[in-house]
Design an enzyme around this catalytic site. Sequence first.
Site, short mmCIF file in Angstrom:
data_model
loop_
_atom_site.label_atom_id
_atom_site.label_comp_id
_atom_site.label_asym_id
_atom_site.label_seq_id
_atom_site.Cartn_x
_atom_site.Cartn_y
_atom_site.Cartn_z
N GLY A 94 0.81 -1.21 0.00
CA GLY A 94 0.00 0.00 0.00
C GLY A 94 0.84 1.26 0.00
N GLY A 128 -0.21 6.08 2.32
CA GLY A 128 0.95 5.66 1.53
C GLY A 128 2.27 6.16 2.06
N ARG A 185 6.14 -13.68 0.67
CA ARG A 185 5.58 -13.89 2.00
C ARG A 185 4.63 -15.09 1.96
NH1 ARG A 185 5.20 -8.16 3.68
NH2 ARG A 185 6.37 -7.03 2.11
N ASP A 254 1.16 -12.08 6.18
CA ASP A 254 1.82 -11.23 5.19
C ASP A 254 3.14 -10.67 5.72
OD1 ASP A 254 -0.25 -9.89 6.85
OD2 ASP A 254 0.64 -8.07 6.04
N ASP A 264 9.39 -6.73 8.16
CA ASP A 264 8.35 -5.79 8.57
C ASP A 264 8.38 -5.48 10.06
OD1 ASP A 264 7.56 -5.21 6.08
OD2 ASP A 264 5.61 -6.20 6.15
#
Length: 486
Positions: A94, A128, A185, A254, A264
């Site tokens: 995103g 974003g 992922r 994810d 992440d």
Amino acid sequence: MSVAPSTTVPLDDRFSRELPEMALPWQAEEAPDPELLVLNEQLAGELGLDPAWLRGAEGLGLLLGTRVPSGATPVAQAYAGHQFGGYVPRLGDGRALLLGELVDAGGMLRDLHLKGSGRTPFARGGDGLAAVGPMLREYVISEAMHALGIPTTRSLAVVATGRPVRRETLLPGAVLARVAASHLRVGSFQYAAATRDLDLLRRLADHAITRHHPGAADADRPYLALFEGVVSAQASLVARWMTVGFVHGVMNTDNMTISGETIDYGPCAFLDAFDPATVYSSIDHGGRYAYGNQPLVAEWNLARLAEALLPLLHDDPEQAVALAVEALGAFRPRYDAAWSAGMRVKLGLRHEPDAEVSALADELLGLLQADHVDHTSFFRALGSAARGDAEPARNLFLDLAAVDGWLERWRALDPDADVMDRVNPVYIPRNHLVEEALEAATGGDLDPLGRLLEAVTAPYDERPGLERYAAPAPPDFGAYRTFCGT
Ligand code: AMP
Ligand code: MG
């Protein structure tokens, strides 16, 4: 090294060529006033990128995604995922872009990827963007993990954009440039499986085999071997997290890689006091991703990967399930073995059977928990105990009788202090120090960040002048919470 014009940065577009259905060509947003906050010169070198060039206008353009080499195709990657147990069929990048792949000095293909580079069609309600603090947080923690020897994505640079980002307040915006073995992922496989396009799923699996588990190509059942490879890589990764006291915080499917790298860094943190129930993420109300749950969650996520791979495992669905169940059964023994091996070196033990090491370690962790002992300080202090001075370790406990009994039995096994000092860090990115560094950086002062990075990127090497980086949080630091509103 010579100054390379951006057109010569040899970015491949292998992911988007092989998996166009999962790659949406997209462009980064312009940055009004770019300023390089931190650059990983050593990693740049590994990637064949000249640090001096990266610091210039063209280099900053690459790090922001606004000036990409000719021929490069930045893409937002599509993926699905289970977030806190609930399935979301369309997540995807995103606010991130894959710029492409580079061959590093070791001949390995590495993704160059940006986070905070503007809205993409996967942005849903998000803006974003990313703020300076959370991007520097990922930089510090991922580089600390790397220095600890734990598989992880790396951080190449953080560039402030000059654009404010609205969170609870207005914050300075930034883009993180990160490097990964790939960004495949569990959620990538869930996405491909959900399209019911078997050819896409097979191409994704082939891509993953080539990049991460090449041995699987020669197995009788390559896709089963791929799954086994991921099970094994994740079992050993999560065991590493557990032995160092790392809490990922958002182990959604994810956020779990096929390569076995940690990915992440959001609301993640290292334990202060040892407690399996520790949760740092402000949005993890049920404690799903608590420290002590991480092995179980990893296994649960791998079951989701198995489900996605079923059509490739066998033409007969029942036989496919049987194969998947059997392969997933390897997770627990693999995890247990990796954890025992990790605890064995932390405790400096050599000859005892795994079961004995595990029992001794479990008993010790019970003592740490009962007395709220700082995890990192304890294991480092135990090195002194192995050399004959148990006071630094004992001083961390209230119940001396219990710890003395344990120490006596452990000392009788003749632990090796040098081995211990090579695996029990002095410096981890302690939560209060991370907060201090990010707050200062957000206000324009990068010095605390630089000092913290210096400490945590050589974590085993005790150095004078860095005492405060080895000390537990002050008592007034309170219950630590990290925020997903990154
Ligand atoms: P994360 O929890 O950071 O792994 O992100 C989960 C999903 O939310 C991914 O699809 C991200 O791309 C997306 N996302 C997170 N933050 C933003 C944002 N500020 N703008 C757009 N998408 C975002
Ligand atoms: Mg994510």
